[in-house]
Write a protein that holds these residues in place. Structure first.
Motif, short mmCIF file in Angstrom:
data_model
loop_
_atom_site.label_atom_id
_atom_site.label_comp_id
_atom_site.label_asym_id
_atom_site.label_seq_id
_atom_site.Cartn_x
_atom_site.Cartn_y
_atom_site.Cartn_z
N GLY A 73 0.52 -1.19 -0.01
CA GLY A 73 0.05 0.10 -0.04
C GLY A 73 1.07 1.17 -0.02
N GLU A 74 2.03 0.99 -0.53
CA GLU A 74 2.95 2.48 -0.67
C GLU A 74 3.56 2.69 -1.87
N LYS A 89 5.82 0.73 -7.12
CA LYS A 89 4.85 0.40 -6.38
C LYS A 89 5.10 -1.33 -5.99
N SER A 146 1.06 7.19 0.51
CA SER A 146 0.26 5.88 0.82
C SER A 146 -1.06 5.71 -0.19
N LYS A 148 -3.27 3.68 0.47
CA LYS A 148 -4.56 2.79 1.17
C LYS A 148 -5.88 3.87 1.16
N ARG A 176 -8.40 7.84 -1.77
CA ARG A 176 -7.02 7.02 -1.81
C ARG A 176 -6.71 7.61 -3.24
#
Length: 345
Positions: A73-74, A89, A146, A148, A176
């Motif tokens: 998720g980063e 990613k 982030s 997320k 997001r």
């Protein structure tokens, strides 16, 4: 600018081992070369190897800058001498060009939302240099973005509804980042941009609705009055707020997942007056219900008396009977009748 994902760079562990082994070899070569030069047995090749080892010991640490670690998720937006080269990613240990620079203008922005709530005392590490204590802010080193789903809860806003009544409202927005390149390069700070657009969208939508259901008010724009209101149509209002925000932040690479109203009330300066108005409306509705029931009971009583033929009443006596029954049935207190011990008339 479109996002470009960097693939095939998950060999950070191998790069770390190689760089470290080269450091060890350079150390041994430097030591051996120094001993050889002292014994005057070193040739030109050994001197050149000694110089290369010294240079690697001085500048070899630069290769460690190419090691990047990402959690699930980063993402990491990388530029090389000012040019965007791609986005890392996925979780793993990566090795990229050590001269690449991570870019995240919103790294130091704290909005009081999920992912941004942190204790400032924990984000600073003490650093002692020459007897002087200093604080090193570790949050400034984090340039990761982030991916997320995060929740933004802005502070309460005072907005006038369609009738001009001031109301206080707060919304929670789930969002997001979907395009890291747009989020970094399309706007100056995507977190502040999102927060501002949320405030603007709330004001634009709330002013189209009354706080409570009001007659002759069009909230849908179709030219016909409806029953839409902030208090009674929270799902509809939240949906319109979400659409309004999404239309503003799409160019910044942000997706709005959901929006919910978390607080809704009249402003304090009119809250007491509006409470009295609601109480008065409730009393009127209650009285109307009581009167409708009382009229039905009086009508039923007259019909039953006529059917049983217990007593014959002229119009004047009927009017008196209706008046007495309505007083008894609609009064706030129990009736205390006066008993007539004489004749009926």
């Amino acid at each position: 600018m479109k996002e470009k994902e960097i693939r095939g760079h998950k060999y950070g562990m191998a790069a770390l081992i190689i760089i470290t082994l080269l450091y060890v070899c350079a150390c041994f070569t430097t030591i051996i070369g120094a001993v050889g030069m002292d014994s005057e047995a070193g040739g030109p090749g050994n001197v050149l190897l000694f110089i290369v080892s010294i240079l690697y010991l001085c500048f070899g640490w630069v290769f460690y800058l190419g090691l990047k670690i990402l959690k699930p998720g980063e993402a990491l937006v990388l530029t090389l001498f000012g040019k965007y080269i791609g986005t890392l990613k996925g979780d793993g240990f990566f090795f990229v060009n050590p001269f690449c620079t991570a870019v995240n203008p919103a790294a130091e922005t704290k909005l009081g939302q999920s992912g941004d709530i942190a204790d400032n005392s924990k984000s600073k590490l003490p650093l002692v240099i020459s007897g002087t204590s200093m604080n090193l802010d570790t949050s400034m080193k984090n340039k990761k973005i982030s991916l997320k789903v995060m929740t933004l809860s802005n502070s309460r806003q005072k907005v006038n509804d369609i009738l001009g009544n001031p109301v206080e409202i707060a919304v929670a927005v789930m969002w997001r980042v979907t395009d890291t390149a747009k989020a970094v390069f399309a706007v100056d700070n995507y977190k502040e941009y999102l927060s501002l657009q949320c405030d603007t969208a709330v004001r634009n939508v709330v002013k189209l609705y009354p706080y409570d259901v009001t007659e002759n008010v069009d909230t849908t724009g179709d030219g016909q009055a409806d029953d839409g209101s902030l208090r009674g149509s929270t799902e509809l209002v939240a949906g319109k707020i979400m659409q309004e925000i999404q239309g503003k932040v799409a160019d910044a690479g942000i997706e709005i997942v959901d929006a919910r109203i978390t607080y809704l009330a009249y402003a304090p300066e009119i809250a007491a007056a509006m409470l009295q108005r609601q109480q008065a409306a409730a009393v009127v509705d209650a009285r109307k219900l009581i009167v409708d029931g009382a009229v039905g009971m009086v009508e039923l009583a007259l019909e039953r008396l006529n059917e049983k033929e217990l007593v014959e009443l002229d119009e004047e006596r009927k009017a008196a009977m209706v008046s007495n029954l309505l007083v008894v049935l609609c009064g706030n207190h129990d009736a205390q009748p006066v008993v007539n011990s004489g004749s009926l008339y």
